[in-house]
Design an enzyme around this catalytic site. Structure first.
Site, PDB file in Angstrom:
ATOM      1  N   HIS A  36       0.801  -1.227   0.000  1.00 19.51           N
ATOM      2  CA  HIS A  36       0.000   0.000   0.000  1.00 19.51           C
ATOM      3  C   HIS A  36       0.836   1.281   0.000  1.00 19.51           C
ATOM      4  O   HIS A  36       0.276   2.363  -0.135  1.00 19.51           O
ATOM      5  CB  HIS A  36      -0.925   0.023   1.221  1.00 19.51           C
ATOM      6  CG  HIS A  36      -1.938  -1.088   1.229  1.00 19.51           C
ATOM      7  ND1 HIS A  36      -3.009  -1.114   0.367  1.00 19.51           N
ATOM      8  CD2 HIS A  36      -2.037  -2.203   1.976  1.00 19.51           C
ATOM      9  CE1 HIS A  36      -3.732  -2.212   0.606  1.00 19.51           C
ATOM     10  NE2 HIS A  36      -3.158  -2.892   1.571  1.00 19.51           N
TER      11      HIS A  36
ATOM     12  N   CYS B  19     -33.706   5.770  21.549  1.00 19.06           N
ATOM     13  CA  CYS B  19     -32.776   6.700  22.201  1.00 19.06           C
ATOM     14  C   CYS B  19     -32.205   7.680  21.196  1.00 19.06           C
ATOM     15  O   CYS B  19     -32.239   8.896  21.386  1.00 19.06           O
ATOM     16  CB  CYS B  19     -31.614   5.940  22.845  1.00 19.06           C
ATOM     17  SG  CYS B  19     -32.007   5.193  24.428  1.00 19.06           S
ATOM     18  N   HIS B  20     -31.647   7.163  20.094  1.00 22.00           N
ATOM     19  CA  HIS B  20     -30.769   7.979  19.265  1.00 22.00           C
ATOM     20  C   HIS B  20     -31.493   8.786  18.194  1.00 22.00           C
ATOM     21  O   HIS B  20     -30.920   9.723  17.653  1.00 22.00           O
ATOM     22  CB  HIS B  20     -29.693   7.095  18.642  1.00 22.00           C
ATOM     23  CG  HIS B  20     -28.827   6.431  19.686  1.00 22.00           C
ATOM     24  ND1 HIS B  20     -27.948   7.144  20.464  1.00 22.00           N
ATOM     25  CD2 HIS B  20     -28.738   5.144  20.091  1.00 22.00           C
ATOM     26  CE1 HIS B  20     -27.326   6.298  21.293  1.00 22.00           C
ATOM     27  NE2 HIS B  20     -27.802   5.088  21.102  1.00 22.00           N
TER      28      HIS B  20
ATOM     29  N   CYS C 114     -32.660   0.887  19.114  1.00 24.01           N
ATOM     30  CA  CYS C 114     -31.632   1.938  19.033  1.00 24.01           C
ATOM     31  C   CYS C 114     -32.293   3.280  18.749  1.00 24.01           C
ATOM     32  O   CYS C 114     -31.918   4.312  19.324  1.00 24.01           O
ATOM     33  CB  CYS C 114     -30.649   1.647  17.906  1.00 24.01           C
ATOM     34  SG  CYS C 114     -29.987  -0.025  17.858  1.00 24.01           S
TER      35      CYS C 114
ATOM     36  N   ARG D  46     -18.561  -0.416  21.123  1.00 22.48           N
ATOM     37  CA  ARG D  46     -19.616   0.534  21.513  1.00 22.48           C
ATOM     38  C   ARG D  46     -20.997  -0.092  21.329  1.00 22.48           C
ATOM     39  O   ARG D  46     -21.865   0.017  22.190  1.00 22.48           O
ATOM     40  CB  ARG D  46     -19.460   1.796  20.665  1.00 22.48           C
ATOM     41  CG  ARG D  46     -20.548   2.824  20.758  1.00 22.48           C
ATOM     42  CD  ARG D  46     -20.664   3.474  22.099  1.00 22.48           C
ATOM     43  NE  ARG D  46     -21.526   2.720  23.002  1.00 22.48           N
ATOM     44  CZ  ARG D  46     -21.817   3.098  24.228  1.00 22.48           C
ATOM     45  NH1 ARG D  46     -21.296   4.192  24.737  1.00 22.48           N
ATOM     46  NH2 ARG D  46     -22.602   2.380  24.983  1.00 22.48           N
TER      47      ARG D  46
ATOM     48  N   CYS E 144     -23.914  -0.934  24.123  1.00 22.34           N
ATOM     49  CA  CYS E 144     -25.303  -0.469  24.062  1.00 22.34           C
ATOM     50  C   CYS E 144     -26.262  -1.646  24.235  1.00 22.34           C
ATOM     51  O   CYS E 144     -27.275  -1.540  24.929  1.00 22.34           O
ATOM     52  CB  CYS E 144     -25.571   0.203  22.716  1.00 22.34           C
ATOM     53  SG  CYS E 144     -25.557   1.988  22.784  1.00 22.34           S
TER      54      CYS E 144
END
Lengths: 106, 257
Positions: free
Chosen positions: B76, B176-177, B173, B214, B218
């Site tokens: 690369h 809440c979000h 989800c 994460r 949750c």
């Protein structure tokens, strides 16, 4: 691993107050935590941080279990002469890291 | 207990609220919901602890490994050029497995196929370091996952997971979000869940962590059984979240409370 990040201004005027930032990678395990099976996780922290400026100690700090992982220490000193700032972290389990940075004073 | 009360309180609010998608002009990254000190911490490369991983990633990038004795750099080249914008396009379609793969999975596919080295564990220090180094090259660029006919079903699957109530608290989800972002959940502000800065340094973790860490956190929070690291469901969810955040600016590796 490359474990420490140091930020020292490369040049400064004589008598100027310079800010130095250091960040080091360390878990700072407190010794107060337990595993799921109840065994105590042994303490593993950095005990002492020392900064020397051309061999003269200008800053020292003792670290304790309440300090977070990856300690970030910022302090200032007066730029007196060109030379080397040397940083030393020592701690549990024989932890010892030394880093240095050059500064040019005009 | 306080957290439980807050979640139950939220549940009551959520039951009455209709979770609609956030309008583009209303979108806010987690960065915008943070205080001044945390923003300063993220913006200063000398203070951002995630830079420790980026530094390590730069070393790993050039280190030859595996039976093939090849380093990432051998194929690369300089990551500053070749990896620019790459993280903003992940999860991307993998022709071999005929489904989207996350950036971490792509790094591992490269390791196994080209370097002939064993795959790194998800969220291991090395994989996070390489991920952070690659993601760093996309800082400031807009998120742009490619959605075509092959990707569409996975995007829909991700959306379905996002909108499906699950766990003992029976929360989706979106409740809440989408419906309650900006409000408090215990001591924290509920963000809009735009994954602009992963992998990121979370003060609560005292470490760098991936988006999947994460998401699993949750899921545990709503008392659902979390999917395993690298599970197709988590990648689909990642894909949906990145698509939902399309056009937003990458700020990886970020700092969050």
């Amino acid at each position: 691993m490359a474990s420490a990040l140091i930020n020292v201004p490369p040049r400064a005027k004589r008598g100027e107050i310079i800010e130095i930032k250091t960040l080091i990678s360390h878990v700072m395990e407190t010794g107060f935590r337990h595993t799921q099976l109840g065994a105590v996780i042994p303490r593993n922290i950095i005990r002492r941080f020392v900064c020397t400026y051309n061999g003269t100690e200008v800053f020292r700090a003792d670290l304790y279990p309440a300090i977070s992982a990856n300690p970030f220490i910022v302090f200032s000193t007066v730029a007196t002469e060109s030379g080397t700032l040397s940083f030393q972290w020592t701690g549990d389990n024989g932890f010892a890291v030394t880093e240095s940075a050059k500064i040019t004073v005009e | 207990m306080r957290r439980l009360c807050a979640v139950l309180g939220l549940l009551a609010v959520a039951a009455s609220a209709v979770a609609a998608e956030i309008a583009p002009s209303e979108r806010r990254s987690g960065y915008e919901l943070m205080g001044r000190e945390l923003r300063a911490m993220q913006d200063d490369d000398a203070a951002n602890p995630a830079m420790l991983w980026v530094l390590e990633g730069a070393t790993l990038w050039k280190r030859a490994t595996g039976a093939a004795g090849r380093a990432c750099a051998d194929c690369h080249g300089e990551a500053t050029a070749s990896m620019k914008g790459v993280a903003a396009h992940y999860p991307a379609f993998d022709a071999a497995t005929k489904r989207p793969v996350s950036l971490e999975q792509r790094i591992n596919i490269c390791r196994v196929d080209r370097q002939e080295a064993p795959a790194l564990a998800y969220d291991s220090r090395e994989l996070l370091a390489l991920g952070a180094y690659v993601a760093r090259q996309s800082r400031g660029l807009p998120i742009a996952v490619t959605i075509d006919d092959r990707m569409q079903p996975f995007l829909e699957a991700g959306r379905a997971i996002y909108e499906r109530r699950q766990g003992q608290l029976n929360l989706a989800c979106s409740q809440c979000h989408d419906a309650n972002w900006g409000r408090q959940l215990a001591g924290n502000v509920i963000p809009q869940a735009h994954p602009t800065g992963y992998p990121l340094y979370r003060l609560e973790w005292q470490s760098l962590g991936s988006l999947q860490r994460r998401l699993r956190g949750c899921l545990v929070g709503i008392r659902a059984e979390p999917y395993d690291y690298g599970a197709p469901e988590l990648v689909d969810l990642e894909l949906y979240l990145m698509w939902r955040a399309r056009g937003m600016t990458m700020d990886a590796p970020a700092v969050r409370p």
